[in-house]
Scaffold this active site. Structure first.
Site, PDB file in Angstrom:
ATOM      1  N   ALA A   1      12.197 104.814  77.812  1.00  0.00           N
ATOM      2  CA  ALA A   1      12.132 104.450  79.572  1.00  0.00           C
ATOM      3  C   ALA A   1      13.328 104.346  79.836  1.00  0.00           C
ATOM      4  O   ALA A   1      14.912 104.836  78.954  1.00  0.00           O
ATOM      5  CB  ALA A   1      11.340 102.866  78.675  1.00  0.00           C
TER       6      ALA A   1
ATOM      7  N   GLY B   1      10.226 105.785  74.651  1.00  0.00           N
ATOM      8  CA  GLY B   1       9.092 105.863  75.590  1.00  0.00           C
ATOM      9  C   GLY B   1       8.506 107.354  75.050  1.00  0.00           C
ATOM     10  O   GLY B   1       7.251 107.824  75.871  1.00  0.00           O
TER      11      GLY B   1
ATOM     12  N   GLU C   1       7.036 108.008  72.208  1.00  0.00           N
ATOM     13  CA  GLU C   1       5.607 107.006  72.472  1.00  0.00           C
ATOM     14  C   GLU C   1       4.571 107.782  73.625  1.00  0.00           C
ATOM     15  O   GLU C   1       3.111 107.705  73.071  1.00  0.00           O
ATOM     16  CB  GLU C   1       5.940 105.913  73.081  1.00  0.00           C
ATOM     17  CG  GLU C   1       6.655 105.229  71.723  1.00  0.00           C
ATOM     18  CD  GLU C   1       7.083 103.426  72.623  1.00  0.00           C
ATOM     19  OE1 GLU C   1       7.926 104.468  73.103  1.00  0.00           O
ATOM     20  OE2 GLU C   1       6.781 102.929  71.688  1.00  0.00           O
TER      21      GLU C   1
ATOM     22  N   GLU D   1      15.227 102.013  70.027  1.00  0.00           N
ATOM     23  CA  GLU D   1      14.855 100.949  70.307  1.00  0.00           C
ATOM     24  C   GLU D   1      15.900  99.799  69.622  1.00  0.00           C
ATOM     25  O   GLU D   1      16.267  98.323  70.435  1.00  0.00           O
ATOM     26  CB  GLU D   1      13.573 100.519  70.158  1.00  0.00           C
ATOM     27  CG  GLU D   1      12.878 100.889  71.984  1.00  0.00           C
ATOM     28  CD  GLU D   1      11.898 102.235  71.280  1.00  0.00           C
ATOM     29  OE1 GLU D   1      12.583 102.901  69.957  1.00  0.00           O
ATOM     30  OE2 GLU D   1      11.330 102.901  71.819  1.00  0.00           O
TER      31      GLU D   1
HETATM   32  N1  DAK Z   1      17.439 106.265  80.812  1.00  0.00           N
HETATM   33  C1  DAK Z   1      18.428 106.261  81.284  1.00  0.00           C
HETATM   34  N2  DAK Z   1      18.738 107.740  81.415  1.00  0.00           N
HETATM   35  C2  DAK Z   1      19.589 108.158  80.534  1.00  0.00           C
HETATM   36  C3  DAK Z   1      18.623 108.227  79.262  1.00  0.00           C
HETATM   37  C4  DAK Z   1      17.248 107.224  79.120  1.00  0.00           C
HETATM   38  N3  DAK Z   1      16.761 106.872  78.147  1.00  0.00           N
HETATM   39  N4  DAK Z   1      18.959 108.584  78.592  1.00  0.00           N
HETATM   40  C5  DAK Z   1      19.784 109.491  78.653  1.00  0.00           C
HETATM   41  N5  DAK Z   1      19.526 109.255  80.225  1.00  0.00           N
HETATM   42  C6  DAK Z   1      20.635 109.995  81.726  1.00  0.00           C
HETATM   43  C7  DAK Z   1      22.241 109.643  80.957  1.00  0.00           C
HETATM   44  O1  DAK Z   1      23.079 107.940  81.191  1.00  0.00           O
HETATM   45  C8  DAK Z   1      23.195 110.950  82.108  1.00  0.00           C
HETATM   46  O2  DAK Z   1      23.372 110.361  82.916  1.00  0.00           O
HETATM   47  P1  DAK Z   1      24.442 110.639  83.499  1.00  0.00           P
HETATM   48  O3  DAK Z   1      25.234 110.039  83.124  1.00  0.00           O
HETATM   49  O4  DAK Z   1      24.669 111.909  83.603  1.00  0.00           O
HETATM   50  O5  DAK Z   1      24.599 109.962  85.170  1.00  0.00           O
HETATM   51  C9  DAK Z   1      22.040 111.734  81.473  1.00  0.00           C
HETATM   52  O6  DAK Z   1      20.968 111.412  80.977  1.00  0.00           O
HETATM   53  C10 DAK Z   1      22.428 112.667  80.431  1.00  0.00           C
HETATM   54  O7  DAK Z   1      22.569 111.929  79.452  1.00  0.00           O
HETATM   55  P2  DAK Z   1      24.025 112.335  78.027  1.00  0.00           P
HETATM   56  O8  DAK Z   1      24.967 112.759  78.672  1.00  0.00           O
HETATM   57  O9  DAK Z   1      23.540 110.659  77.032  1.00  0.00           O
HETATM   58  O10 DAK Z   1      23.545 113.039  77.404  1.00  0.00           O
HETATM   59  P3  DAK Z   1      23.663 113.470  75.923  1.00  0.00           P
HETATM   60  O11 DAK Z   1      22.976 114.539  75.435  1.00  0.00           O
HETATM   61  O12 DAK Z   1      25.072 113.014  75.757  1.00  0.00           O
HETATM   62  O13 DAK Z   1      22.652 112.853  74.852  1.00  0.00           O
HETATM   63  C11 DAK Z   1      20.528 111.482  74.288  1.00  0.00           C
HETATM   64  C12 DAK Z   1      21.575 113.217  75.484  1.00  0.00           C
HETATM   65  C13 DAK Z   1      19.408 111.875  74.175  1.00  0.00           C
HETATM   66  C14 DAK Z   1      20.767 111.798  72.651  1.00  0.00           C
HETATM   67  C15 DAK Z   1      20.926 110.167  74.923  1.00  0.00           C
HETATM   68  O14 DAK Z   1      21.546 110.056  76.488  1.00  0.00           O
HETATM   69  C16 DAK Z   1      20.395 109.414  74.636  1.00  0.00           C
HETATM   70  O15 DAK Z   1      20.802 108.704  72.967  1.00  0.00           O
HETATM   71  N6  DAK Z   1      19.620 108.511  75.266  1.00  0.00           N
HETATM   72  C17 DAK Z   1      19.164 107.719  75.206  1.00  0.00           C
HETATM   73  C18 DAK Z   1      18.110 107.759  74.080  1.00  0.00           C
HETATM   74  C19 DAK Z   1      17.400 106.199  73.913  1.00  0.00           C
HETATM   75  O16 DAK Z   1      17.919 105.409  74.149  1.00  0.00           O
HETATM   76  N7  DAK Z   1      16.060 106.610  74.220  1.00  0.00           N
HETATM   77  C20 DAK Z   1      14.927 105.099  73.889  1.00  0.00           C
HETATM   78  C21 DAK Z   1      15.252 104.121  75.336  1.00  0.00           C
HETATM   79  S1  DAK Z   1      14.478 102.570  74.980  1.00  0.00           S
HETATM   80  C22 DAK Z   1       9.024  98.299  77.239  1.00  0.00           C
HETATM   81  C23 DAK Z   1       9.119  98.964  76.137  1.00  0.00           C
HETATM   82  C24 DAK Z   1       9.349 100.586  75.548  1.00  0.00           C
HETATM   83  C25 DAK Z   1       9.722 100.627  76.341  1.00  0.00           C
HETATM   84  C26 DAK Z   1      10.757  99.681  77.553  1.00  0.00           C
HETATM   85  C27 DAK Z   1      10.283  98.747  77.444  1.00  0.00           C
HETATM   86  N8  DAK Z   1       8.550  96.941  77.764  1.00  0.00           N
HETATM   87  C28 DAK Z   1       6.850  96.721  76.986  1.00  0.00           C
HETATM   88  C29 DAK Z   1       8.672  96.451  78.418  1.00  0.00           C
HETATM   89  C30 DAK Z   1      10.920 101.510  75.503  1.00  0.00           C
HETATM   90  C31 DAK Z   1      11.875 101.657  75.721  1.00  0.00           C
HETATM   91  C32 DAK Z   1      12.968 103.401  74.969  1.00  0.00           C
HETATM   92  O17 DAK Z   1      12.384 104.302  75.146  1.00  0.00           O
END
Ligand code: DAK
Length: 258
Positions: free
Chosen positions: A64, A109, A112, A132
């Site tokens: 997400a 997400g 998921e 998460e």
């Molecule tokens: N959201 C927003 N931007 C993201 C992102 C994300 N999940 N993942 C990556 N980006 C963006 C980065 O901020 C970066 O943007 P800029 O700095 O270039 O502007 C760009 O994508 C490239 O990412 P990185 O520079 O970080 O690239 P790396 O190769 O260094 O790393 C990575 C890749 C995938 C390991 C890293 O980007 C990473 O850890 N990303 C986050 C992964 C993560 O934590 N995903 C889980 C998100 S939490 C809900 C229910 C469920 C959810 C939400 C609400 N409700 C019931 C309300 C779900 C939550 C989730 O999914």
């Protein structure tokens, strides 16, 4: 649509989540577009398989959108959660077969939404994970439920509690991915699996999908009763007559029901 691309060819819809700069992260706008797209496809008779993928070579969906969630209120969080729930349920229950072409990171997400598909085919660079709890939240798009159902309670807890990323081979080993292929072959592999599936009885497949999905959420006796009911229903189709007659006449069946 701004964040997704839908291409339909030969009864296969390829839906590409296209926010490559943020690794195809799911914001509310994308979730709303996906919901609308899944509703439309579910009602189409000219689409028999949906392939879901992400733009680029790095990510399927990196989760997400954290930049949208960071300042979200509980009410906004709930709204986003409900939108995702509706979109993912449509994906999971549509009569078409759904294949996730996991072409890179499938985190949070992203993991998921892949699990709401019937089948996951991973490219060799794919990484699955549920990060998460490292962000102070728990998986909220079905991760605690679908991951445990797919890989078992113990493994799901380990993946969710440690936030470890699982590579494609490990995902295959534990049953999270059905197949691993080189990235360049990913879409073609998904399409040839789609073609094989479409050569069978599509209506019968939709009944089998319903029996599996619903049956796994109930006790064995109720699941077997549902299976018997749907089995009976399949006897009312032209495909059943054609499929069995073709076998007896030693020719290829022409199955058309859907
Ligand atoms: N959201 C927003 N931007 C993201 C992102 C994300 N999940 N993942 C990556 N980006 C963006 C980065 O901020 C970066 O943007 P800029 O700095 O270039 O502007 C760009 O994508 C490239 O990412 P990185 O520079 O970080 O690239 P790396 O190769 O260094 O790393 C990575 C890749 C995938 C390991 C890293 O980007 C990473 O850890 N990303 C986050 C992964 C993560 O934590 N995903 C889980 C998100 S939490 C809900 C229910 C469920 C959810 C939400 C609400 N409700 C019931 C309300 C779900 C939550 C989730 O999914």
């Amino acid at each position: 649509m701004k964040n997704i691309i839908v291409e339909v060819e030969n009864e296969i819809a390829v839906v590409t989540i296209s926010r490559e700069k943020s690794l195809n992260a799911l914001n509310s706008e994308t979730l709303a577009e996906l919901k609308e797209c899944f509703e439309n496809i579910a009602a189409r008779k000219d689409v028999r398989v949906l392939i879901l993928t992400g733009a680029g070579k790095k990510a399927f969906v990196a989760g997400a959108d954290i930049s949208e969630m960071v300042n979200a209120t509980p009410a906004e969080g709930r709204k986003m959660g409900m939108l995702a729930k509706e979109a993912f349920m449509l994906l999971e229950t549509m009569p078409q077969v759904t294949i996730a072409a996991v072409n890179g990171y499938a985190l949070g997400g992203g993991c998921e939404i892949s699990m709401a598909c019937d089948i996951r085919i991973a490219s060799d660079n794919a990484k699955f994970g549920q990060p998460e709890v490292g962000l102070g939240i728990l998986p909220g798009f079905g991760g605690t439920q679908r991951l445990a159902r797919l890989v078992g309670k113990g493994r799901a807890k380990e993946i969710i509690f440690t936030c470890d990323q699982i590579d494609a081979q490990e995902a295959y080993r534990i049953g999270l991915a059905n197949k691993v292929v080189p990235q360049d072959e990913l879409l073609d592999t998904c399409k040839s699996m789609a073609e094989k599936i479409m050569s069978k009885g599509s209506y019968a497949i939709s009944l089998a999908k319903e029996a599996i999905n619903t049956g796994l959420e109930t006790d064995l006796a109720s699941g077997l009763t549902l299976e018997a009911d749907l089995f009976g229903l399949s006897f009312s189709t032209a495909d059943k007559k054609e499929g069995m007659t073709a076998f007896l006449e030693k020719r290829k069946a022409n199955l058309t029901d859907f």
